[in-house]
Design an enzyme around this catalytic site. Structure first.
Site, PDB file in Angstrom:
ATOM      1  N   HIS A   6      -0.144   7.315   2.675  1.00 13.57           N
ATOM      2  CA  HIS A   6       0.869   7.751   3.088  1.00 13.57           C
ATOM      3  C   HIS A   6       0.881   8.770   4.440  1.00 13.57           C
ATOM      4  O   HIS A   6       1.637   9.103   5.415  1.00 13.57           O
ATOM      5  CB  HIS A   6       1.861   8.682   1.949  1.00 13.57           C
ATOM      6  CG  HIS A   6       2.678   7.720   1.243  1.00 13.57           C
ATOM      7  ND1 HIS A   6       3.444   7.920   0.201  1.00 13.57           N
ATOM      8  CD2 HIS A   6       2.805   6.148   1.565  1.00 13.57           C
ATOM      9  CE1 HIS A   6       3.952   6.865  -0.420  1.00 13.57           C
ATOM     10  NE2 HIS A   6       3.436   5.772   0.391  1.00 13.57           N
ATOM     11  N   THR A  39       8.179   1.178  -0.142  1.00 13.78           N
ATOM     12  CA  THR A  39       9.426   1.868  -0.483  1.00 13.78           C
ATOM     13  C   THR A  39       9.741   2.434   0.751  1.00 13.78           C
ATOM     14  O   THR A  39       9.184   3.224   1.503  1.00 13.78           O
ATOM     15  CB  THR A  39       8.988   3.013  -1.475  1.00 13.78           C
ATOM     16  OG1 THR A  39       8.569   2.644  -2.693  1.00 13.78           O
ATOM     17  CG2 THR A  39       9.872   3.866  -1.852  1.00 13.78           C
ATOM     18  N   PRO A  40      10.865   2.266   1.194  1.00 14.31           N
ATOM     19  CA  PRO A  40      11.432   2.749   2.630  1.00 14.31           C
ATOM     20  C   PRO A  40      11.590   4.337   2.350  1.00 14.31           C
ATOM     21  O   PRO A  40      12.207   4.782   1.387  1.00 14.31           O
ATOM     22  CB  PRO A  40      12.609   2.048   2.739  1.00 14.31           C
ATOM     23  CG  PRO A  40      13.094   1.795   1.752  1.00 14.31           C
ATOM     24  CD  PRO A  40      11.879   1.201   0.861  1.00 14.31           C
ATOM     25  N   ARG A  41      11.010   5.060   3.230  1.00  8.27           N
ATOM     26  CA  ARG A  41      11.114   6.655   2.988  1.00  8.27           C
ATOM     27  C   ARG A  41      11.294   7.128   4.454  1.00  8.27           C
ATOM     28  O   ARG A  41      10.994   6.965   5.459  1.00  8.27           O
ATOM     29  CB  ARG A  41       9.667   7.006   2.661  1.00  8.27           C
ATOM     30  CG  ARG A  41       8.482   6.628   3.178  1.00  8.27           C
ATOM     31  CD  ARG A  41       7.259   6.996   2.488  1.00  8.27           C
ATOM     32  NE  ARG A  41       6.041   6.741   3.165  1.00  8.27           N
ATOM     33  CZ  ARG A  41       5.234   7.572   3.971  1.00  8.27           C
ATOM     34  NH1 ARG A  41       5.646   8.622   4.107  1.00  8.27           N
ATOM     35  NH2 ARG A  41       4.373   6.985   4.707  1.00  8.27           N
ATOM     36  N   ASP A  89      10.881   3.918  -5.904  1.00  8.64           N
ATOM     37  CA  ASP A  89       9.967   4.739  -6.524  1.00  8.64           C
ATOM     38  C   ASP A  89      10.640   5.662  -7.619  1.00  8.64           C
ATOM     39  O   ASP A  89      11.479   6.356  -7.317  1.00  8.64           O
ATOM     40  CB  ASP A  89       9.168   5.703  -5.516  1.00  8.64           C
ATOM     41  CG  ASP A  89       7.789   6.459  -6.288  1.00  8.64           C
ATOM     42  OD1 ASP A  89       7.861   6.536  -7.304  1.00  8.64           O
ATOM     43  OD2 ASP A  89       7.136   6.438  -5.486  1.00  8.64           O
ATOM     44  N   GLY A 121       6.373   2.681  -9.412  1.00  5.89           N
ATOM     45  CA  GLY A 121       5.702   4.139  -9.277  1.00  5.89           C
ATOM     46  C   GLY A 121       5.235   4.713 -10.548  1.00  5.89           C
ATOM     47  O   GLY A 121       5.270   3.841 -11.412  1.00  5.89           O
ATOM     48  N   GLU A 151       3.755  -0.410 -18.194  1.00  4.31           N
ATOM     49  CA  GLU A 151       2.517  -0.076 -17.523  1.00  4.31           C
ATOM     50  C   GLU A 151       1.731   0.917 -18.193  1.00  4.31           C
ATOM     51  O   GLU A 151       0.375   1.009 -17.991  1.00  4.31           O
ATOM     52  CB  GLU A 151       2.754   0.518 -16.132  1.00  4.31           C
ATOM     53  CG  GLU A 151       3.277  -0.460 -15.014  1.00  4.31           C
ATOM     54  CD  GLU A 151       3.057   0.008 -13.726  1.00  4.31           C
ATOM     55  OE1 GLU A 151       2.287  -0.129 -13.019  1.00  4.31           O
ATOM     56  OE2 GLU A 151       4.415   0.403 -13.171  1.00  4.31           O
ATOM     57  N   ASP A 233      -1.236  -6.627  -6.547  1.00  4.56           N
ATOM     58  CA  ASP A 233      -0.680  -5.241  -6.592  1.00  4.56           C
ATOM     59  C   ASP A 233      -0.898  -4.704  -5.106  1.00  4.56           C
ATOM     60  O   ASP A 233      -0.349  -5.357  -4.165  1.00  4.56           O
ATOM     61  CB  ASP A 233      -1.557  -4.365  -7.448  1.00  4.56           C
ATOM     62  CG  ASP A 233      -0.576  -3.031  -8.146  1.00  4.56           C
ATOM     63  OD1 ASP A 233       0.543  -2.938  -7.410  1.00  4.56           O
ATOM     64  OD2 ASP A 233      -0.861  -2.397  -9.027  1.00  4.56           O
ATOM     65  N   ASP A 234      -1.473  -3.649  -5.030  1.00  2.00           N
ATOM     66  CA  ASP A 234      -1.642  -2.849  -3.616  1.00  2.00           C
ATOM     67  C   ASP A 234      -3.009  -3.610  -3.327  1.00  2.00           C
ATOM     68  O   ASP A 234      -3.962  -2.820  -3.438  1.00  2.00           O
ATOM     69  CB  ASP A 234      -1.189  -1.688  -3.422  1.00  2.00           C
ATOM     70  CG  ASP A 234      -1.698  -0.928  -2.308  1.00  2.00           C
ATOM     71  OD1 ASP A 234      -2.383  -1.299  -1.337  1.00  2.00           O
ATOM     72  OD2 ASP A 234      -0.415  -0.410  -1.603  1.00  2.00           O
TER      73      ASP A 234
END
Length: 294
Positions: A6, A39-41, A89, A121, A151, A233-234
């Site tokens: 980020h 996630t748009p932020r 998130d 999240g 999770e 996942d990522d």
């Protein structure tokens, strides 16, 4: 790692470049259909808003993909098809989530590229059930739900309540099966609804929610013939790619090539597209699979 990413992706140009790079990575790995989540932020001290963030991701998707009609395999690699899941998130507010869903609805109607909403999240923070009204609104406007559930250990009640939404897919589901720290009730709910599980082996092992690949809950669900999709996942944070995940599953659980081909083919049933698109991918996959015999 997520905080570091980020801090680097901190304006629209870097967001565009990062999105294009991720799509290229999946395409170069042979992936022909990708649902990309982000996630748009809003970014502090910049002019980046949730809206401009989502528009930038969608611009990258349009620039890097082809919407040509999918036919039988002809010996050439198929250009990748990419769709977007607007991610919520759970660490953010309900108001933030509602803005995300409103934008997802808006751009679903405008572009057709937004197909669902993801809830993810840190599962140890907050209560996912507070987002139920937001998720219900998303479904009412034709968006699919991919919910990260169970999770972490000890959130049985939350997981059970979220399953009542009948999500279209479950992310991870690590602590659903009683053999892996879940309960019979959660297993019965998931099985009765036949909700597909998105399983990410490398993520779970590196995230230390699963002690080893050999003890991953993939095996139990696969033996029950429950719907499964192998995912990354990522891929950047966990340093993996989809072909690595397939190879891991194949090697660890001693599956045959046909087993793996069946897993990949069956995953088409659970993409967030309509039946005509699924049928076209099945036709393409079947003809490609036949070509392997030659």
């Amino acid at each position: 790692m997520f905080k570091l990413v980020h801090s680097i992706v901190n304006d629209l140009d870097s967001l565009y470049q990062a999105t294009c790079a991720v799509i290229d990575d999946f395409a170069n790995d042979g992936v022909v259909y990708l649902e990309l989540r982000s996630t748009p932020r809003a970014i502090a001290e910049t002019d980046v808003t949730q809206d401009s963030y989502m528009r930038t991701v969608l611009r990258a998707i349009r620039d890097k993909t082809s919407e040509s009609e999918l036919g039988p395999y002809d010996g050439k690699r198929r250009p990748i098809v990419v769709r977007y899941l607007a991610a919520i998130d759970r660490r953010n507010s309900v108001e933030h989530a509602m803005e995300t869903v409103d934008l997802a609805i808006k751009y679903k109607e405008q572009t057709g590229l937004v197909v669902g909403v993801d809830l993810s999240g840190d599962s140890s923070i907050g209560d996912a059930t507070t987002f139920v009204p937001v998720l219900v609104k998303a479904v009412s406007h034709g968006l699919k739900l991919a919910l990260h559930l169970a999770e972490v250990d000890g959130i049985v009640n939350e997981t059970s309540q979220m399953l009542e939404l009948c999500p279209h897919r479950i992310g991870h589901g690590t602590f659903i099966h009683p053999k892996y720290g879940g309960t019979q009730q959660l297993l019965d709910q998931t099985r009765s609804l036949q909700i597909p599980l998105e399983l990410c082996l490398t993520s779970n092992v590196k995230g230390q929610v699963t002690p080893s690949f050999e003890k991953h809950h993939f095996q139990a669900w696969h033996r029950m013939k429950h719907p499964i999709i192998i995912c990354t996942d990522d891929k950047g944070v966990f340093a993996t790619k989809l072909s690595d995940e397939y190879k891991c599953v194949m090697d660890v659980f001693k599956l045959s090539r046909d087993d793996m081909l069946d897993l990949a083919y069956n995953a088409i049933n659970y993409i967030f597209e309509d039946d005509s698109v699924k049928d076209s991918f099945k036709q393409y996959f079947t003809s490609w699979r036949e070509s392997l015999k030659n």
